[in-house]
Design a protein around this motif. Structure first.
Motif, PDB file in Angstrom:
ATOM      1  N   UNK A   1       0.816  -1.216   0.000  1.00 45.82           N
ATOM      2  CA  UNK A   1       0.000   0.000   0.000  1.00 45.82           C
ATOM      3  C   UNK A   1       0.846   1.260   0.000  1.00 45.82           C
ATOM      4  N   UNK A   2       0.200   2.361  -0.261  1.00 42.13           N
ATOM      5  CA  UNK A   2       0.888   3.644  -0.270  1.00 42.13           C
ATOM      6  C   UNK A   2       1.809   3.827  -1.463  1.00 42.13           C
ATOM      7  N   UNK A   3       1.521   3.096  -2.555  1.00 39.16           N
ATOM      8  CA  UNK A   3       2.300   3.218  -3.793  1.00 39.16           C
ATOM      9  C   UNK A   3       3.759   2.805  -3.618  1.00 39.16           C
ATOM     10  N   UNK A   4       4.002   1.860  -2.695  1.00 38.96           N
ATOM     11  CA  UNK A   4       5.363   1.369  -2.487  1.00 38.96           C
ATOM     12  C   UNK A   4       5.882   0.633  -3.709  1.00 38.96           C
ATOM     13  N   UNK A   5       7.187   0.455  -3.790  1.00 41.85           N
ATOM     14  CA  UNK A   5       7.763  -0.238  -4.948  1.00 41.85           C
ATOM     15  C   UNK A   5       7.374  -1.720  -4.950  1.00 41.85           C
ATOM     16  N   UNK A   6       7.148  -2.226  -6.130  1.00 36.34           N
ATOM     17  CA  UNK A   6       6.787  -3.634  -6.286  1.00 36.34           C
ATOM     18  C   UNK A   6       7.933  -4.518  -5.795  1.00 36.34           C
ATOM     19  N   UNK A   7       7.569  -5.615  -5.144  1.00 42.09           N
ATOM     20  CA  UNK A   7       8.554  -6.546  -4.604  1.00 42.09           C
ATOM     21  C   UNK A   7       8.297  -7.922  -5.219  1.00 42.09           C
ATOM     22  N   UNK A   8       9.374  -8.637  -5.531  1.00 35.07           N
ATOM     23  CA  UNK A   8       9.231  -9.999  -6.055  1.00 35.07           C
ATOM     24  C   UNK A   8       9.549 -10.996  -4.960  1.00 35.07           C
ATOM     25  N   UNK A   9       8.972 -12.191  -5.101  1.00 33.18           N
ATOM     26  CA  UNK A   9       9.190 -13.275  -4.142  1.00 33.18           C
ATOM     27  C   UNK A   9       9.682 -14.501  -4.894  1.00 33.18           C
ATOM     28  N   UNK A  10      10.330 -15.344  -4.147  1.00 32.74           N
ATOM     29  CA  UNK A  10      10.869 -16.571  -4.744  1.00 32.74           C
ATOM     30  C   UNK A  10       9.750 -17.357  -5.417  1.00 32.74           C
ATOM     31  N   UNK A  11      10.042 -17.876  -6.604  1.00 33.98           N
ATOM     32  CA  UNK A  11       9.103 -18.698  -7.368  1.00 33.98           C
ATOM     33  C   UNK A  11       9.797 -19.995  -7.755  1.00 33.98           C
ATOM     34  N   UNK A  12       9.052 -21.053  -7.840  1.00 29.93           N
ATOM     35  CA  UNK A  12       9.606 -22.337  -8.256  1.00 29.93           C
ATOM     36  C   UNK A  12       9.644 -22.424  -9.778  1.00 29.93           C
ATOM     37  N   UNK A  13      10.694 -23.012 -10.321  1.00 31.21           N
ATOM     38  CA  UNK A  13      10.810 -23.090 -11.781  1.00 31.21           C
ATOM     39  C   UNK A  13       9.937 -24.192 -12.371  1.00 31.21           C
ATOM     40  N   UNK A  14       9.593 -23.999 -13.620  1.00 28.86           N
ATOM     41  CA  UNK A  14       9.026 -25.046 -14.455  1.00 28.86           C
ATOM     42  C   UNK A  14       9.911 -25.116 -15.694  1.00 28.86           C
ATOM     43  N   UNK A  15       9.825 -26.214 -16.420  1.00 30.99           N
ATOM     44  CA  UNK A  15      10.695 -26.425 -17.575  1.00 30.99           C
ATOM     45  C   UNK A  15       9.854 -26.741 -18.798  1.00 30.99           C
ATOM     46  N   UNK A  16      10.217 -26.147 -19.918  1.00 34.86           N
ATOM     47  CA  UNK A  16       9.512 -26.471 -21.156  1.00 34.86           C
ATOM     48  C   UNK A  16       9.930 -27.871 -21.617  1.00 34.86           C
TER      49      UNK A  16
END
Length: 139
Positions: A42-57
């Motif tokens: 909230x309050x227009x804070x900067x976007x934050x990323x979180x760990x994600x699990x990979x997938x493979x084509x």
């Protein structure tokens, strides 16, 4: 500098009825992908990323059908094993003289599709077969 031809691609099926399938001409796919997990506070804070699990084509290997190598019979057997067996596709980088250079990359997964290539009564193109794997792990 490296070119596409400076790699040795091999396939091994984890079933004693198959084992090593030798050298293949081409590999496509096997890319690592993630679905981005993001949150903007909230309050227009900067976007934050979180760990994600990979997938493979999926990965596809291709080679010219060589009757003397037994490829007709191999392809017939692979079609019957699709969805039931696992395999490993290994790609070894080569130097300018064709010698192994560095560590290989490997993709492990379930045999998914077997594509026999096209036929054409008027065609003269070299016929190739393709085999696809649903990748589960990469090393």
């Amino acid at each position: 500098m490296s070119t596409e031809q400076m790699y040795l691609t091999t396939v091994h099926i984890d079933d004693p009825a198959f084992g090593d399938l030798g050298v293949w001409d081409k590999r496509t796919g096997g890319d690592t992908q993630i679905a981005a997990t993001k949150h903007r506070p909230g309050g227009m804070g900067p976007e934050k990323t979180y760990r994600s699990l990979p997938t493979y084509s999926d990965i596809t290997v291709t080679r010219v059908i060589e009757p003397d190598r037994g490829d007709y019979e191999l392809f017939r057997r692979l079609k019957s094993a699709a969805g039931r067996v696992y395999g490993t596709v290994t790609e070894q980088p080569l130097d300018d003289d064709g010698h192994p250079q560095g560590d290989p990359s490997s993709w492990y997964g379930r045999l998914a599709n077997c594509k026999p290539g096209q036929t054409d009564s008027n065609g003269t193109a070299i016929r190739s077969m393709e085999v696809d794997f649903h990748v589960e792990t990469i090393t």
